[in-house]
Design a protein around this motif. Structure first.
Motif, mmCIF file in Angstrom:
data_model
loop_
_atom_site.group_PDB
_atom_site.id
_atom_site.type_symbol
_atom_site.label_atom_id
_atom_site.label_comp_id
_atom_site.label_asym_id
_atom_site.label_seq_id
_atom_site.Cartn_x
_atom_site.Cartn_y
_atom_site.Cartn_z
ATOM 1 N N ASP A 5 0.849 -1.217 0.000
ATOM 2 C CA ASP A 5 0.000 0.000 0.000
ATOM 3 C C ASP A 5 0.877 1.257 0.000
ATOM 4 O O ASP A 5 0.614 2.220 -0.719
ATOM 5 N N HIS A 8 2.359 1.784 -3.315
ATOM 6 C CA HIS A 8 1.397 2.333 -4.263
ATOM 7 C C HIS A 8 1.214 3.837 -4.060
ATOM 8 O O HIS A 8 1.161 4.609 -5.023
ATOM 9 N N LEU A 9 1.122 4.263 -2.775
ATOM 10 C CA LEU A 9 0.951 5.691 -2.482
ATOM 11 C C LEU A 9 2.119 6.500 -3.031
ATOM 12 O O LEU A 9 1.955 7.643 -3.448
ATOM 13 N N ALA A 10 3.296 5.899 -3.037
ATOM 14 C CA ALA A 10 4.483 6.602 -3.519
ATOM 15 C C ALA A 10 4.715 6.327 -5.001
ATOM 16 O O ALA A 10 5.726 6.752 -5.558
ATOM 17 N N ARG A 11 3.772 5.651 -5.629
ATOM 18 C CA ARG A 11 3.868 5.296 -7.055
ATOM 19 C C ARG A 11 5.186 4.553 -7.346
ATOM 20 O O ARG A 11 5.903 4.856 -8.298
ATOM 21 N N VAL A 85 3.189 17.122 -21.067
ATOM 22 C CA VAL A 85 3.146 15.864 -20.311
ATOM 23 C C VAL A 85 2.151 14.939 -21.002
ATOM 24 O O VAL A 85 1.339 15.403 -21.811
ATOM 25 N N PRO A 86 2.198 13.632 -20.698
ATOM 26 C CA PRO A 86 1.202 12.748 -21.301
ATOM 27 C C PRO A 86 -0.198 13.266 -21.002
ATOM 28 O O PRO A 86 -0.429 13.862 -19.946
ATOM 29 N N ARG A 87 -1.103 13.060 -21.895
ATOM 30 C CA ARG A 87 -2.456 13.596 -21.743
ATOM 31 C C ARG A 87 -3.040 13.183 -20.394
ATOM 32 O O ARG A 87 -3.033 12.014 -20.025
ATOM 33 N N ILE A 88 -3.519 14.203 -19.655
ATOM 34 C CA ILE A 88 -4.029 13.944 -18.313
ATOM 35 C C ILE A 88 -5.487 13.511 -18.414
ATOM 36 O O ILE A 88 -6.320 14.233 -18.944
ATOM 37 N N LEU A 89 -5.773 12.311 -17.904
ATOM 38 C CA LEU A 89 -7.168 11.900 -17.792
ATOM 39 C C LEU A 89 -7.595 12.300 -16.400
ATOM 40 O O LEU A 89 -6.771 12.440 -15.522
ATOM 41 N N GLU A 90 -8.879 12.460 -16.169
ATOM 42 C CA GLU A 90 -9.396 12.943 -14.896
ATOM 43 C C GLU A 90 -8.814 12.167 -13.716
ATOM 44 O O GLU A 90 -8.514 11.013 -13.825
#
Lengths: 90, 478
Positions: A5, A8-11, A85-90
């Motif tokens: 977890d 994941h929070l820190a990617r 940047v890569p296209r930002i999705l919501e």
């Protein structure tokens, strides 16, 4: 606390082996911090800072920013003055 | 609405207000709008590792003053926290905000809907940094950091708002107070005020709040009204059909006039707030707070009362004038330049507001100054020009500026009161319209108005109307 977890929070991507290793290492660290709970802190005010400094302010005066070329120097991609940047999705 | 509404609506607004400072909140980059992308930026507002924020004193002052205007409790001890999240508008991956110890707590905003007064309670006001602006293109997004680091005050209301109309009135009232207080420019087109909406409905008999949905990032008050009108109806319909409201974030689609669910999150946000180690707490004593309290400018209600009692204006005039601070300032400056209150009020309310509306301009965009209006009113008062000429001069001043007297002379707008000239026009009108003369002498008073019109036309509108009337009567009654 599950280290996956936290990762994941820190990617962060971690392998199953790393998860096992870090899980035990982090448990040790957390155990160490838990020792602080043993202290008698009655009457001690909680604080967010270790030094007793407050009200550090800046006077509201504006100065020009960095030259634009310098600002964009590290941009992997730029267009029309924007950081692309890569296209930002919501 | 007819009959009792079986549903109660609870709306809370989180209103983000950009503060009117010269520089940004943590660095000296200019706090301006409309510069070329990524020109008002430095390592601090770009979120570079190792850069250190230093709090802008003015941002604290303005937030506290806003708190005082809204009747908040000003907290003597306040601190900043990091709110972690990942998004390209914030490369350091956290926004500096205030979590558990904001600058202001409590307070309220009085509103009025359909003549009914109501008080919307404020939960808290905290200070944070605005983030970068994303521009979305076909295959990529582009980030502009000029906005990043703009001092942003978040005003969180209690869920006291019960309708779209009340939400609209709340935002209007809040904006008016903050603009009056000099806290923000309040320019919606520039994104100075943006809000997130929390909305829930529940059966009239239920005491606990229903499940809420959140509508993010609204930047017009009209949009807030429309989206709430839609969302309230949608939620009631779901309930009526026995469905369940999902706690979710919805997006307002302005073109289609609907809210739609945004892609649901895998799990709830985990912002992991913790104290910002790079910023020291803010400690305010009563002396400092009182100093700011005494510096608070006059609020609209107080100004309205003063306009009525000091200047003898009708309540209607006072309401119209104080609604917009720059208009009220223009009006008062016109008085300071020597105009009488009622005349100045009439011209500001009719000509000025009409022309601003037509051009969609703010007062600062119009070229006319209070001194010019006062000069026009003086020319009128002295009988140098008549009303149509005054309007022409006003219109010239409005778009081009200039000295009203010089415009009058250059355009030949001076009123003619010279008896020789007037007599010639009167004589000509009488000679050319024997029937009207006969009608008048037979007792038909309206015929005099017709003759008067003929003289005004011959003079190209420059004749002094009362003098024309006098001369006509002298000739015909004589």
């Amino acid at each position: 606390m599950d280290v996956r977890d936290v990762a994941h929070l820190a990617r962060m991507h971690i392998t199953a082996e790393e998860a096992t290793l870090f899980q035990s290492q982090l448990e040790h660290i957390l155990d160490h911090v838990r020792d602080l709970g043993e202290l008698d802190l009655d009457g001690v005010e909680p604080t967010a800072h270790a030094v007793a400094v407050q009200n550090v302010f800046r006077v509201d005066e504006a100065r020009p920013g960095l030259p634009h070329a310098q600002v964009m120097a590290n941009a992997p991609q730029a267009r029309n003055g924007l950081f692309m940047v890569p296209r930002i999705l919501e | 609405m007819s009959g009792a509404n079986p549903y109660k609506v609870s709306i809370g607004l989180e209103t983000h207000v950009q503060l009117k400072t010269r520089s940004k909140i943590w660095c000296a980059c200019p706090n301006t709008f409309g510069s070329d992308p990524n020109t008002d930026v430095c390592p601090i507002c770009l979120g570079y590792p190792g850069s250190m924020p230093v709090l802008n004193a003015e941002a604290v002052k303005l937030t506290v003053m806003a708190g005082l205007l809204l009747g908040c409790r000003i907290n003597h001890y306040s601190k900043f926290d990091r709110k972690s999240y990942f998004y390209p508008d914030m490369p350091k991956n956290y926004q500096i905000s205030q979590y558990d110890q904001p600058l202001c707590t409590g307070g309220s905003v009085p509103i009025e809907v359909d003549g009914k007064p109501k008080v919307i309670r404020i939960h808290r006001i905290h200070l944070e940094e605005d983030v970068a602006k994303n521009n979305h293109f076909e295959t990529a997004s582009g980030v502009d950091f000029n906005r990043a680091g703009t001092p942003l005050m978040e005003i969180v209301s209690e869920p006291d708002i019960a309708s779209a109309d009340e939400a609209f009135a709340f935002l209007q009232a809040l904006k008016q107070m903050l603009v009056y207080g000099g806290i923000t420019d309040g320019n919606l087109e520039q994104g100075n005020i943006r809000c997130d909406i929390n909305c829930s409905v529940r059966p009239d008999t239920q005491t606990t709040l229903g499940t809420k949905t959140e509508i993010k990032n609204m930047n017009t008050f009209k949009g807030v009204h429309r989206s709430l009108t839609y969302e309230i109806k949608r939620q009631i319909e779901v309930c009526e059909q026995g469905g369940k409201i999902m706690q979710e974030t919805r997006r307002w689609d302005d073109a289609r006039g609907v809210t739609t669910a945004m892609r649901s999150k895998e799990y709830a946000h985990d912002y992991r707030y913790f104290p910002e180690p790079d910023l020291m707490p803010v400690v305010l004593d009563d002396a400092q707070i009182d100093e700011w309290r005494t510096a608070l400018p006059e609020m609209p209600q107080a100004r309205r009362t003063r306009f009525i009692t000091d200047f003898g204006l009708p309540a209607y005039d006072a309401d119209v004038l104080v609604a917009d601070k720059p208009i009220a300032d223009f009006f008062e400056a016109t008085l300071a330049a020597g105009a009488s209150p009622k005349a100045a009020s009439n011209w500001v309310m009719t000509e000025l507001l009409r022309m601003l509306g037509e051009q969609e301009w703010s007062v600062s965009e119009a070229r006319i100054t209070p001194t010019m209006l006062a000069d026009i009113l003086r020319l009128l008062d002295e009988g140098k020009i008549n009303n149509p000429a005054a309007k022409t001069i006003f219109s010239v001043c409005f778009t081009e500026g200039g000295d009203p007297r010089a415009i009058m002379e250059a355009r030949g707008l001076a009123q003619v009161s010279d008896e020789g000239a007037l007599d010639r026009w009167v004589q000509a009108a009488i000679t050319a319209n024997p029937k009207s003369v006969a009608d008048y002498q037979a007792g038909k008073k309206a015929a005099l108005q017709f003759l008067m019109g003929q003289v005004m036309r011959a003079s190209q509108g420059k004749a002094n109307p009362p003098k024309v009337m006098q001369a006509l009567k002298a000739q015909l009654d004589g």
